[in-house]
Design a protein around this motif. Sequence first.
Motif, mmCIF file in Angstrom:
data_model
loop_
_atom_site.group_PDB
_atom_site.id
_atom_site.type_symbol
_atom_site.label_atom_id
_atom_site.label_comp_id
_atom_site.label_asym_id
_atom_site.label_seq_id
_atom_site.Cartn_x
_atom_site.Cartn_y
_atom_site.Cartn_z
ATOM 1 N N GLY A 82 0.778 -1.211 0.104
ATOM 2 C CA GLY A 82 0.043 -0.233 0.049
ATOM 3 C C GLY A 82 0.859 1.257 -0.070
ATOM 4 N N THR A 83 0.230 2.375 -0.186
ATOM 5 C CA THR A 83 0.845 3.644 -0.402
ATOM 6 C C THR A 83 0.439 4.492 0.949
ATOM 7 O OG1 THR A 83 -0.546 4.589 -1.967
ATOM 8 C CG2 THR A 83 1.447 3.673 -3.011
ATOM 9 N N PHE A 84 1.138 5.181 1.667
ATOM 10 C CA PHE A 84 0.921 5.946 2.584
ATOM 11 C C PHE A 84 1.449 7.431 2.248
ATOM 12 C CE2 PHE A 84 1.434 1.745 4.137
ATOM 13 C CZ PHE A 84 0.203 1.339 4.923
ATOM 14 N N PRO A 85 0.425 8.430 3.045
ATOM 15 C CA PRO A 85 0.696 9.632 2.845
ATOM 16 C C PRO A 85 2.447 9.981 3.465
ATOM 17 C CG PRO A 85 -1.086 9.667 4.166
ATOM 18 C CD PRO A 85 -0.733 8.152 3.743
ATOM 19 N N PRO A 86 3.212 10.795 3.017
ATOM 20 C CA PRO A 86 4.390 11.110 3.661
ATOM 21 C C PRO A 86 4.251 11.774 4.968
ATOM 22 C CG PRO A 86 3.968 12.844 1.961
ATOM 23 C CD PRO A 86 2.863 11.552 1.856
ATOM 24 N N LEU A 87 5.027 11.653 5.902
ATOM 25 C CA LEU A 87 5.190 12.069 7.088
ATOM 26 C C LEU A 87 5.474 13.755 7.042
ATOM 27 C CD1 LEU A 87 6.476 9.368 9.480
ATOM 28 C CD2 LEU A 87 4.067 10.083 9.259
ATOM 29 N N LEU A 88 4.862 14.435 7.819
ATOM 30 C CA LEU A 88 5.504 15.971 7.741
ATOM 31 C C LEU A 88 6.111 16.357 8.971
ATOM 32 C CD1 LEU A 88 2.134 17.809 6.574
ATOM 33 C CD2 LEU A 88 3.959 16.550 4.901
ATOM 34 N N ASP A 89 7.045 17.187 9.180
ATOM 35 C CA ASP A 89 7.606 17.653 10.153
ATOM 36 C C ASP A 89 7.928 18.983 10.134
ATOM 37 O OD1 ASP A 89 8.676 17.834 12.802
ATOM 38 O OD2 ASP A 89 10.478 16.609 12.189
ATOM 39 N N GLY A 90 8.096 19.875 10.957
ATOM 40 C CA GLY A 90 8.595 21.318 11.004
ATOM 41 C C GLY A 90 8.805 21.954 12.395
ATOM 42 N N PRO A 91 9.367 23.308 12.254
ATOM 43 C CA PRO A 91 9.535 23.889 13.465
ATOM 44 C C PRO A 91 8.309 24.020 14.531
ATOM 45 C CG PRO A 91 9.322 25.488 11.812
ATOM 46 C CD PRO A 91 9.440 24.031 11.222
ATOM 47 N N ARG A 92 8.660 23.699 15.914
ATOM 48 C CA ARG A 92 7.585 23.682 16.857
ATOM 49 C C ARG A 92 8.112 24.546 18.068
ATOM 50 N NH1 ARG A 92 7.863 18.418 15.214
ATOM 51 N NH2 ARG A 92 5.886 17.264 14.808
ATOM 52 N N LEU A 128 -2.184 16.097 5.130
ATOM 53 C CA LEU A 128 -2.396 17.024 6.322
ATOM 54 C C LEU A 128 -3.230 16.533 7.464
ATOM 55 C CD1 LEU A 128 -1.816 20.006 7.602
ATOM 56 C CD2 LEU A 128 -3.758 20.789 6.147
ATOM 57 N N ASP A 129 -4.190 15.846 7.170
ATOM 58 C CA ASP A 129 -5.197 15.040 8.218
ATOM 59 C C ASP A 129 -4.285 14.164 8.981
ATOM 60 O OD1 ASP A 129 -7.695 16.021 8.041
ATOM 61 O OD2 ASP A 129 -8.297 15.010 6.509
ATOM 62 N N ARG A 130 -3.472 13.432 8.304
ATOM 63 C CA ARG A 130 -2.593 12.341 9.091
ATOM 64 C C ARG A 130 -1.773 13.162 10.088
ATOM 65 N NH1 ARG A 130 1.651 8.008 6.802
ATOM 66 N NH2 ARG A 130 2.487 7.304 8.660
ATOM 67 N N PHE A 131 -1.373 14.108 9.849
ATOM 68 C CA PHE A 131 -0.208 15.090 10.430
ATOM 69 C C PHE A 131 -1.032 15.745 11.756
ATOM 70 C CE2 PHE A 131 1.404 19.262 11.700
ATOM 71 C CZ PHE A 131 2.734 18.642 12.305
ATOM 72 N N LEU A 132 -2.176 16.292 11.200
ATOM 73 C CA LEU A 132 -3.220 16.709 12.496
ATOM 74 C C LEU A 132 -3.259 15.842 13.520
ATOM 75 C CD1 LEU A 132 -5.308 19.264 10.441
ATOM 76 C CD2 LEU A 132 -3.196 19.839 11.638
ATOM 77 N N ASP A 133 -3.727 14.788 13.059
ATOM 78 C CA ASP A 133 -4.199 13.501 13.907
ATOM 79 C C ASP A 133 -3.031 13.104 14.799
ATOM 80 O OD1 ASP A 133 -6.757 13.443 12.879
ATOM 81 O OD2 ASP A 133 -6.392 11.660 11.562
ATOM 82 N N LEU A 149 -7.900 22.384 18.440
ATOM 83 C CA LEU A 149 -7.074 22.635 17.441
ATOM 84 C C LEU A 149 -7.607 23.814 16.627
ATOM 85 C CD1 LEU A 149 -5.008 21.850 14.833
ATOM 86 C CD2 LEU A 149 -7.140 20.646 13.879
ATOM 87 N N ALA A 150 -6.609 24.597 16.206
ATOM 88 C CA ALA A 150 -6.650 25.935 15.273
ATOM 89 C C ALA A 150 -5.819 25.623 14.153
ATOM 90 C CB ALA A 150 -6.662 27.230 15.909
ATOM 91 N N LEU A 151 -6.356 26.053 12.849
ATOM 92 C CA LEU A 151 -5.481 25.944 11.828
ATOM 93 C C LEU A 151 -5.284 27.346 11.133
ATOM 94 C CD1 LEU A 151 -6.925 23.210 9.597
ATOM 95 C CD2 LEU A 151 -4.698 23.225 10.675
ATOM 96 N N VAL A 152 -4.208 27.631 10.942
ATOM 97 C CA VAL A 152 -3.713 29.153 10.443
ATOM 98 C C VAL A 152 -3.179 28.943 8.888
ATOM 99 C CG1 VAL A 152 -2.715 31.228 10.609
ATOM 100 C CG2 VAL A 152 -3.782 30.276 12.660
ATOM 101 N N LEU A 200 -12.465 22.760 7.321
ATOM 102 C CA LEU A 200 -13.926 22.517 7.139
ATOM 103 C C LEU A 200 -14.394 21.116 7.006
ATOM 104 C CD1 LEU A 200 -14.372 25.333 4.721
ATOM 105 C CD2 LEU A 200 -15.306 25.484 6.755
ATOM 106 N N ARG A 201 -13.605 20.093 6.939
ATOM 107 C CA ARG A 201 -14.016 18.810 6.639
ATOM 108 C C ARG A 201 -13.537 17.831 7.773
ATOM 109 N NH1 ARG A 201 -13.386 21.400 2.166
ATOM 110 N NH2 ARG A 201 -15.174 21.411 0.683
ATOM 111 N N ARG A 202 -12.970 18.315 8.990
ATOM 112 C CA ARG A 202 -12.490 17.532 9.964
ATOM 113 C C ARG A 202 -13.380 16.929 10.800
ATOM 114 N NH1 ARG A 202 -7.622 15.811 11.147
ATOM 115 N NH2 ARG A 202 -7.576 16.159 13.320
ATOM 116 N N PRO A 203 -13.441 15.547 11.128
ATOM 117 C CA PRO A 203 -14.506 14.883 11.755
ATOM 118 C C PRO A 203 -14.902 15.497 13.100
ATOM 119 C CG PRO A 203 -12.929 13.214 11.070
ATOM 120 C CD PRO A 203 -12.451 14.665 10.934
#
Length: 226
Positions: A3-13, A96-101, A114-117, A131-134
Amino acid sequence: MTGTFPPLLDGPRLAPASGKPARQLVVILHGYGADGLDLIDLGRAWQGQLPDAAFVAPNAPEHLPFEALGGRQWFALEERDPNEYRLGAQAAQPVLDRFLDDELARHSLDGSALALVGFSQGAMMTFQCGLRRPSPPAALIGFSGPLPGAGQLGPVNTQSPVLIVHGEEDDVVASYHAQAAQKALDDAGVSSSLHLLADLGHSIDERGMVLGGRFLEKAFGPAMPV
């Protein structure tokens, strides 16, 4: 079959300024050709108002096709038309959904914390995903970016308040996109506020930072006493 999986995201925190476990999570999404470092300073500007919030500015999943210029993209831009925005944002949403979860789980928070900017292409992802998060986010803020699929929005959650901030002199994403976004959101039953800022191009200025900070502070409610 693999299977294919979305790439993992990372960044400054940024950890909560209070030194306590995070009670809110603010995810800041950069624009086309930038990266997370470009916008993490928004988090620093808002830490005083949101001392219990963790901030993260993930790098978009794709390198630009012309890597000599550096930078990243949430999805490719060639035609720069509404259909491309809609299809591109839809394709990037699972990543992005995977990263947010994962980030919410990291802080033991539920989706309402959560807030998204987002700025420009990051604003498109903020609207598309938020606008589509569960579990509807506490707030969505879009700086200088169109609402993907504004003409055919489809089912969205209506509980998340939306702030739209756009420069009247924007020559990259014309300000009429902001007005079209507000109309589409209003028609869908989503509460939105629009601020068109005079003498501002395709950027975020101090006025935008102040508007965003106040909006987040109101959405999350008062900070817990020390």
